[in-house]
Design a protein around this motif. Structure first.
Motif, short mmCIF file in Angstrom:
data_model
loop_
_atom_site.label_atom_id
_atom_site.label_comp_id
_atom_site.label_asym_id
_atom_site.label_seq_id
_atom_site.Cartn_x
_atom_site.Cartn_y
_atom_site.Cartn_z
N LYS A 93 0.95 -1.19 0.06
CA LYS A 93 -0.03 0.05 -0.07
C LYS A 93 0.63 1.36 0.02
O LYS A 93 0.34 2.13 -0.18
CB LYS A 93 -0.84 0.15 1.18
CG LYS A 93 -2.16 -1.06 1.24
CD LYS A 93 -2.60 -0.95 2.40
CE LYS A 93 -4.01 -2.25 2.48
NZ LYS A 93 -4.57 -2.37 3.95
N CYS A 94 2.03 1.00 -0.02
CA CYS A 94 3.29 2.37 0.21
C CYS A 94 2.97 2.99 -1.18
O CYS A 94 2.95 2.37 -2.26
CB CYS A 94 4.33 2.01 0.63
SG CYS A 94 4.85 1.47 2.52
N THR A 95 3.34 4.53 -0.91
CA THR A 95 3.04 5.19 -2.34
C THR A 95 4.40 5.77 -2.47
O THR A 95 4.60 6.39 -3.58
CB THR A 95 2.15 6.40 -1.98
OG1 THR A 95 2.18 7.25 -0.92
CG2 THR A 95 0.62 5.95 -1.91
N ASP A 96 5.38 5.68 -1.81
CA ASP A 96 6.70 6.23 -2.27
C ASP A 96 7.73 5.46 -1.31
O ASP A 96 7.49 4.75 -0.38
CB ASP A 96 6.78 7.83 -1.94
CG ASP A 96 6.71 8.30 -0.63
OD1 ASP A 96 7.00 7.41 0.60
OD2 ASP A 96 6.06 9.10 -0.13
#
Length: 783
Positions: free
Chosen positions: A31-34
């Motif tokens: 789910k991490c975006t960066d």
């Protein structure tokens, strides 16, 4: 069990914790975006991270990088992050507990992201993978082979072990995606027999793959390029996949496919046409030097005038941002485009000059060739090039590298064969193959020609060096006992030295190995004969016999190459009609898929052999085909385009004369008129002498006519009119002064040919340096 729990309570707790917490943490990572979010999770959980979580972290980081445009910059940010090193340490500690898939995935992802600083992990993972090699499934094995290829370990014992495993398990492999990766990775060290087995297996599995598998098709073509095998059935199937997915292909894919096709000499007009359209659409979107250079290299050589202008103007704007590699790629494309934009040429040359110290010998050769071909003038740049080439030459030890450096030096303007070059060539002569020897000889001859032209001097050392090259070349040919090995060296040989010194012995070697000519290499042998114009009845008869016996194994695309030497050399094999008849019949079902250019050349070659198959001619001489051919001519260089147009005109002329029943119209009047106007001029010295002698023999200049045209624009060097007693008749006041060629009338049927003759008179025509032969049945001229 209870006793074990008492002894190792901590380990048991860790095991339970990992089992319960592994999936939630992986879900958080996904789910991490960066990158920072991933690194925070690593920092907070580093004491408890499992091998699966380590793999997931690598995977997510790599996915982030693939989505970025400034790729290199982002990679550096990851490499320098402290938690990236933590990931590496965890991987090293947990390596033995990883399953096979995780182990190889971590190795692959580490290679994609890491530098020298993380080499220890790679060095640890590779031996662990080697230890497990025999138990790897085909998917894991293919990814591991890709990791080795990324480290340039193409010839390593480990890659050899992988090839052995694939060879043993080939019968059971059903996954073409994994097999295609393995084929590319191990292509440098497998035998010809194994290559054939892989090709057959690939052909068997190909029909089962999804038509969207572009990467699989591209790897198959890459494998064929690596083993130098233009296997048409597979290339056709791959080409269909590319065409059906052309709208989804990105710049990188299109440029790679075009490069592979060029290397294999596989011509797909449909793909090139559609690729050009796609690439043209990308011009406004390519605003970064890396992507624009790829676009320039791929599109430039086949672009139209407007697209070329747009590409060059954009390149000028971003030229200051080009790296050394990009400038080199651009210069190569400009050479292919025959660029005459002096401002752009100077700009790119200045970038090359700035980075000259960083280029390898083969790159220096490419730069030298391009600069000389584009007539670039810079004394300072050429002096620097010469210094660099000499410095490399002093330390180089391999024949291939030395031949590259010597070739580059010989191309440079105002250069001479010095003692250093001679000594370096002589030092490696015993190790040279025919390709290296030919390269050295071409360079030495270039120097000899230069010295004779400008200095009126040819040294004994130069001639002795040529004699040594002759000796080693002949010795190598005489010792050759395998056609495949011979062909690897001979296939690319050309030039004056080869023709004069080695051609006879090469043909003698082919005669010794004639029984090894088969349906796989017959087209290549035919191309060699066509290229060298060497009439060997033994080889031609063997080829014809082989075709008659095994025509069903020969791809129709190879038929043109097989027919060509018989056409060029005007040779009729035994069972002539059966041989040419079966070739024409084999082509019948493929007329619609043959490239327009190949179809024209094929029709012309058959016409010179006095074969005029109606279905082939009707396929060429119709509006739809001619429009398609016009589109293809726009993609060709000017010299090839003109050659195709001349061949089409000559075929049109032959058909009109030989087969009027086909009702194919003559439509080349205007084209012939234009060509005639371009060629108009004075007679050369030899023609003038012949003209004078004929005039003396026939009774004056008014009894002989020079440069006469027939109704279908055959140019006759000399013509005279004889009466029924074979006495010359004067032309009257229409003859020409010596040395002048006739002016063209506006009518298509021009000159003396169209005038009436007195009763019983006949024309006699002389063709100087005859390229034409007269057939008895009609006035039909063929080359």
């Amino acid at each position: 069990m209870l006793r074990l729990r008492a002894v190792c309570p901590f380990s048991w707790r860790v095991f339970q914790f990992r089992s319960c917490s592994c999936k939630p943490l992986i879900s958080e990572m996904i789910k991490c975006t960066d990158e920072e979010q991933i690194f925070d999770l690593i920092k907070n959980n580093r004491a408890t991270l499992s091998e699966k979580q380590v793999e997931c972290a690598f995977n997510v980081l790599w996915q982030f990088q693939k989505q970025k445009t400034s790729f290199l910059k982002n990679i550096e940010c990851i490499r320098d992050h402290p938690q990236f090193l933590t990931l590496h340490n965890l991987s090293t500690n947990q390596m033995e507990f990883m399953n096979d898939n995780t182990l190889v995935n971590v190795l692959y992802l580490t290679q994609q992201c890491s530098t020298e600083a993380h080499r220890l992990l790679v060095e640890a993972l590779v031996p662990e993978a080697w230890r497990r090699l025999e138990r790897f499934d085909i998917n894991v094995l293919s990814k591991f082979s890709l990791c080795l290829a990324n480290q340039h370990l193409y010839f390593s014992p480990l890659m050899g072990k992988i090839a052995d495993i694939v060879h043993r398990k080939l019968e059971t492999i059903e996954d073409l995606r994994s097999l295609s990766i393995l084929m590319v990775s191990m292509s440098s060290l497998i035998s010809r027999c194994f290559q054939d087995q892989l090709v057959n297996k690939t052909e068997h599995l190909f029909d089962a793959i999804d038509s969207s598998q572009v990467n699989v098709a591209r790897r198959i073509v890459q494998f064929l390029r690596n083993i130098k095998y233009s296997y048409y059935p597979l290339l056709e199937k791959c080409n269909i996949v590319f065409l059906s997915n052309i709208n989804h292909l990105d710049l990188d894919s299109i440029s790679k496919i075009l490069s592979l096709y060029h290397s294999l000499q596989f011509h797909s007009f449909e793909f090139i046409k559609m690729a050009k359209k796609r690439l043209t659409e990308m011009i406004p979107l390519s605003d970064h030097p890396d992507s624009f250079v790829k676009l320039f290299v791929a599109l430039g050589p086949m672009a139209g005038p407007e697209e070329k202008k747009q590409l060059k103007s954009t390149l000028l704007l971003m030229s200051e941002e080009l790296t050394s590699k990009q400038a080199l790629a651009v210069m190569g494309a400009m050479e292919e485009m025959e660029s005459r934009n002096s401002h752009l040429n100077k700009k790119i040359a200045s970038i090359l000059h700035k980075h000259l110290d960083n280029y390898k010998p083969i790159e220096l050769l490419k730069i030298t060739r391009a600069l000389v071909f584009l007539h670039f003038q810079s004394k300072e740049l050429f002096v620097k090039l010469r210094e660099l080439l000499h410095s490399y030459l002093k330390i180089s030890v391999t024949p291939r590298e030395i031949s590259v450096l010597v070739s580059a030096l010989s191309i440079l303007p105002s250069t001479h064969l010095d003692e250093l070059v001679i000594s370096r060539i002589e030092a490696v002569l015993p190790q040279c193959d025919l390709t290296d020897l030919n390269s050295f000889a071409t360079s030495v001859l270039r120097w000899i020609y230069y010295d004779c032209t400008y200095l009126d001097n040819t040294s004994g050392k130069q001639l002795k060096l040529l004699q040594k090259l002759d000796h080693y070349g002949l010795q190598r040919l005489q010792k050759c006992t395998n056609l495949n090995l011979l062909w690897e060296e001979v296939r690319s040989l050309k030039g004056e030295w080869f023709a004069e010194s080695l051609l006879e012995e090469t043909v003698a070697a082919l005669h010794r190995l004639v029984d090894e000519i088969n349906y796989k290499n017959v087209a290549e042998i035919a191309s060699f004969i066509s290229k060298t114009n060497y009439l060997s009845t033994l080889l031609l008869d063997r080829m014809a016999s082989l075709v008659l016996q095994q025509i069903e194994k020969i791809h129709p695309f190879a038929i043109f190459a097989i027919i060509l030497p018989f056409s060029i050399l005007n040779y009729d094999p035994p069972q002539r009609d059966e041989f040419f008849g079966i070739c024409i019949q084999h082509l019948h079902s493929h007329l619609s898929v043959l490239d327009p250019v190949m179809l024209v050349f094929l029709g012309f070659s058959l016409a010179t052999l006095e074969y005029f198959p109606e279905d082939l001619l009707q396929a060429i001489f119709n509006i739809k085909f001619l429009a398609k051919m016009d589109s293809q001519l726009e993609l060709l260089c000017s010299s090839l385009s003109m050659r195709v147009q001349l061949r089409l005109m000559e075929l049109n002329r032959a058909v009109c004369l030989e087969c009027p029943e086909y009702q194919i119209p003559w439509f080349h009047d205007r084209f012939c008129q234009q060509q005639y106007n371009k060629d108009i001029g004075s007679m050369n010295g030899a023609q003038q002498q012949i003209y004078k002698m004929l005039a003396e023999v026939l009774g004056g200049t008014n009894c002989v006519k020079a440069s006469v045209l027939t109704p279908y624009y055959h140019k006759i060097d000399f013509e005279c009119i004889l009466d029924k007693r074979k006495k010359p008749l004067p032309y009257g006041s229409n003859n020409l002064p010596l040395g002048k060629l006739p002016e063209m009338h506006s009518e298509s049927n021009t000159q003396i040919t169209g005038s009436r003759l007195p009763p019983g008179a006949e024309r006699s025509r002389i063709l100087n340096g005859t390229l034409w032969r007269y057939r008895q049945r009609k006035l039909a001229w063929t080359t």
